[in-house]
Design an enzyme around this catalytic site. Structure first.
Site, short mmCIF file in Angstrom:
data_model
loop_
_atom_site.label_atom_id
_atom_site.label_comp_id
_atom_site.label_asym_id
_atom_site.label_seq_id
_atom_site.Cartn_x
_atom_site.Cartn_y
_atom_site.Cartn_z
N ASP A 122 1.22 -1.09 -0.12
CA ASP A 122 -0.40 -0.05 0.09
C ASP A 122 0.77 1.04 -0.25
OD1 ASP A 122 -2.18 -0.98 0.16
OD2 ASP A 122 -2.70 -1.66 2.19
N ARG B 240 -1.07 -0.36 -8.07
CA ARG B 240 -2.30 -0.66 -8.20
C ARG B 240 -2.81 1.36 -7.93
NH1 ARG B 240 -3.24 -1.19 -2.23
NH2 ARG B 240 -3.90 -3.19 -2.33
C1 LIG Z 1 -9.15 -1.20 -3.81
C2 LIG Z 1 -7.93 0.03 -3.27
C3 LIG Z 1 -7.24 0.51 -2.62
C4 LIG Z 1 -6.78 1.66 -2.63
N1 LIG Z 1 -5.63 1.95 -1.36
C5 LIG Z 1 -4.97 3.30 -1.25
C6 LIG Z 1 -3.52 3.02 -1.32
O1 LIG Z 1 -2.74 2.20 -0.72
N2 LIG Z 1 -3.50 4.39 -0.94
C7 LIG Z 1 -3.97 5.10 -0.63
O2 LIG Z 1 -3.89 6.26 -0.38
N3 LIG Z 1 -5.22 5.37 -1.01
C8 LIG Z 1 -5.48 3.71 -1.43
N4 LIG Z 1 -7.16 4.07 -1.49
C9 LIG Z 1 -7.71 5.11 -1.30
C10 LIG Z 1 -8.04 6.42 -3.43
O3 LIG Z 1 -6.62 6.58 -3.44
C11 LIG Z 1 -9.43 7.19 -2.69
O4 LIG Z 1 -9.19 7.72 -1.69
C12 LIG Z 1 -10.82 6.30 -2.34
O5 LIG Z 1 -10.69 4.95 -3.32
C13 LIG Z 1 -11.79 6.98 -3.15
O6 LIG Z 1 -11.93 7.33 -4.42
P1 LIG Z 1 -12.65 6.96 -5.76
O7 LIG Z 1 -11.60 6.97 -6.78
O8 LIG Z 1 -13.36 6.17 -5.22
O9 LIG Z 1 -13.32 8.54 -5.65
P2 LIG Z 1 -14.49 9.25 -4.48
O10 LIG Z 1 -14.66 10.19 -6.17
O11 LIG Z 1 -13.28 9.76 -3.66
O12 LIG Z 1 -14.96 7.94 -4.81
C14 LIG Z 1 -16.24 7.97 -6.13
C15 LIG Z 1 -17.60 7.36 -5.42
O13 LIG Z 1 -17.58 6.36 -4.84
C16 LIG Z 1 -18.04 6.30 -3.61
N5 LIG Z 1 -17.68 6.12 -2.24
C17 LIG Z 1 -15.92 6.40 -2.21
N6 LIG Z 1 -15.43 6.67 -0.92
C18 LIG Z 1 -16.30 5.64 -0.21
C19 LIG Z 1 -16.04 5.02 0.99
N7 LIG Z 1 -15.40 5.23 2.01
N8 LIG Z 1 -17.86 4.87 1.32
C20 LIG Z 1 -18.76 5.35 0.69
N9 LIG Z 1 -18.83 5.44 0.18
C21 LIG Z 1 -17.68 5.82 -1.14
C22 LIG Z 1 -19.04 7.51 -3.16
O14 LIG Z 1 -20.01 7.72 -3.65
C23 LIG Z 1 -18.30 8.39 -4.27
O15 LIG Z 1 -19.25 9.54 -5.10
C24 LIG Z 1 -7.41 2.54 -2.26
C25 LIG Z 1 -8.89 2.62 -2.54
C26 LIG Z 1 -8.70 1.08 -3.23
C27 LIG Z 1 -10.53 1.21 -4.28
#
Ligand SMILES: Cc1cc2nc3c(=O)[nH]c(=O)nc-3n(C[C@H](O)[C@H](O)[C@H](O)COP(=O)(O)OP(=O)(O)OC[C@H]3O[C@@H](n4cnc5c(N)ncnc54)[C@H](O)[C@@H]3O)c2cc1C
Length: 305
Positions: free
Chosen positions: A125, A175
């Site tokens: 991560d 990722r």
């Molecule tokens: C498999 C995976 C691994 C990850 N690993 C890391 C990492 O190693 N380091 C790091 O900095 N970040 C990590 N992240 C987090 C990532 O950086 C984002 O902060 C997170 O995925 C939200 O961004 P989004 O692209 O989904 O877009 P957003 O615009 O934030 O979300 C899009 C839509 O998804 C939904 N959504 C998103 N998150 C949530 C939530 N928690 N609860 C409810 N609804 C939600 C909402 O409906 C939102 O409108 C990871 C995410 C995923 C999916």
């Protein structure tokens, strides 16, 4: 951070523990490895693969890091024993990165080697910016000796284009996510549309560069662009997968699985759920926003569970 987001984030420490547990329950498999196994088994039945994350990042001592290493090995053994379609995700601060980089490197090598011998993948991560250089450096070194590891790049980081280039040269899997930490504007894009555009740009470069990409997002606009790029660049199915967090947008998850795409769910578990949940709420005002909506939704009965 907007005023409302900041107010929500600042109020996190006063939210009673049982409420935090209820709110975070859908994002966490449970306190125990048995609960994580059950969750992954259910996901496998649904056609998803998984990556298991053992909660708890901070390490105060060498002994803490050694304990974490032992626990990670137990996760690998358990995945193996139950024949689950899953790898593991690790955090280098949990393996001693804040104490000593060499200690962390040795611990990371031990778990990657252990998983390699059992045919399991270890995703490292990406944490906040003080650890970006060390994390990518360690993954680069590990990948030279073990093919079963890869890194995470964050689209909000201004440096990520350079990192993408280096990753393509090295050939390890990435990722790609937006990034969850609250970084300063000097090193990170703060504007939502710019982060999205950069995500599309980096994804385009990664797919053209031929590395295996984990497309980690729940943002349907980005997923549409990913599908467009996969189509236009004729990316073979063994070069990418979608990745989503446990408990987030299960409908979109099914849509992607039903369309025949590989989809990996990130499955956190462990007793450190409280620290993890509150830290996440404070670190990411967006999640705080979702939580606020969720609480209001469950009070008004509008959220389906
Ligand atoms: C498999 C995976 C691994 C990850 N690993 C890391 C990492 O190693 N380091 C790091 O900095 N970040 C990590 N992240 C987090 C990532 O950086 C984002 O902060 C997170 O995925 C939200 O961004 P989004 O692209 O989904 O877009 P957003 O615009 O934030 O979300 C899009 C839509 O998804 C939904 N959504 C998103 N998150 C949530 C939530 N928690 N609860 C409810 N609804 C939600 C909402 O409906 C939102 O409108 C990871 C995410 C995923 C999916």
């Amino acid at each position: 951070m907007g005023i409302v987001d900041r107010a929500i984030a600042n109020s996190v420490p006063v939210i009673p523990r049982p409420i935090v547990k209820r709110i975070s329950g859908r994002y966490i498999a449970g306190d125990t490895l048995d609960e994580a196994v059950k969750t992954v088994r259910d996901l496998n039945r649904e056609g998803c693969v998984a990556t298991i994350d053992l909660l708890g990042e901070s390490t105060e001592s060498k002994a803490d890091a050694a304990r974490k290493l032992k626990d990670y090995k137990k996760v690998v053994d358990t995945i193996d024993e139950h024949d689950l379609k899953s790898g593991i995700s690790i955090k280098l601060t949990g393996l001693g990165l804040t104490l000593n980089e060499e200690l962390c490197r040795a611990n990371a090598e031990e778990i990657v080697e252990y998983a390699d011998a059992r045919g399991r993948f270890v995703r490292v991560d990406m944490e906040d910016s003080p650890y970006t250089d060390a994390t990518l450096g360690i993954v680069h070194d590990l990948y030279r000796r073990h093919g079963n590891t890869g890194a995470v790049l964050q689209a909000y980081m201004r440096r990520s284009l350079d990192d993408v280039q280096n990753v393509i040269d090295a050939g390890f899997s990435v990722r790609l996510c937006k990034g969850i930490y609250d970084e300063p504007r000097s090193i990170a894009y703060k504007d939502f549309a710019t982060v999205r555009q950069n995500y599309i740009f980096l994804l385009d470069e990664l797919l053209k560069g031929g590395v295996y990409v984990g497309i980690a997002t729940h943002d349907e606009f980005l997923i549409w662009h990913a599908l467009r790029l996969i189509h236009q660049l004729e990316v073979p199915a063994d070069r990418y997968e979608f990745q989503m967090l446990l408990g987030v947008d299960e409908e979109l998850r099914s849509i992607l699985v039903d369309a025949g795409h590989k989809l990996r769910v990130y499955v956190p578990y462990g007793e450190d759920w409280y620290e993890y949940s509150t830290r996440r709420l404070k670190e990411n005002p967006k999640i705080a926003g979702y939580v606020a909506k969720d609480v209001i939704g469950s009070i008004t009965g509008k959220v389906k569970r």
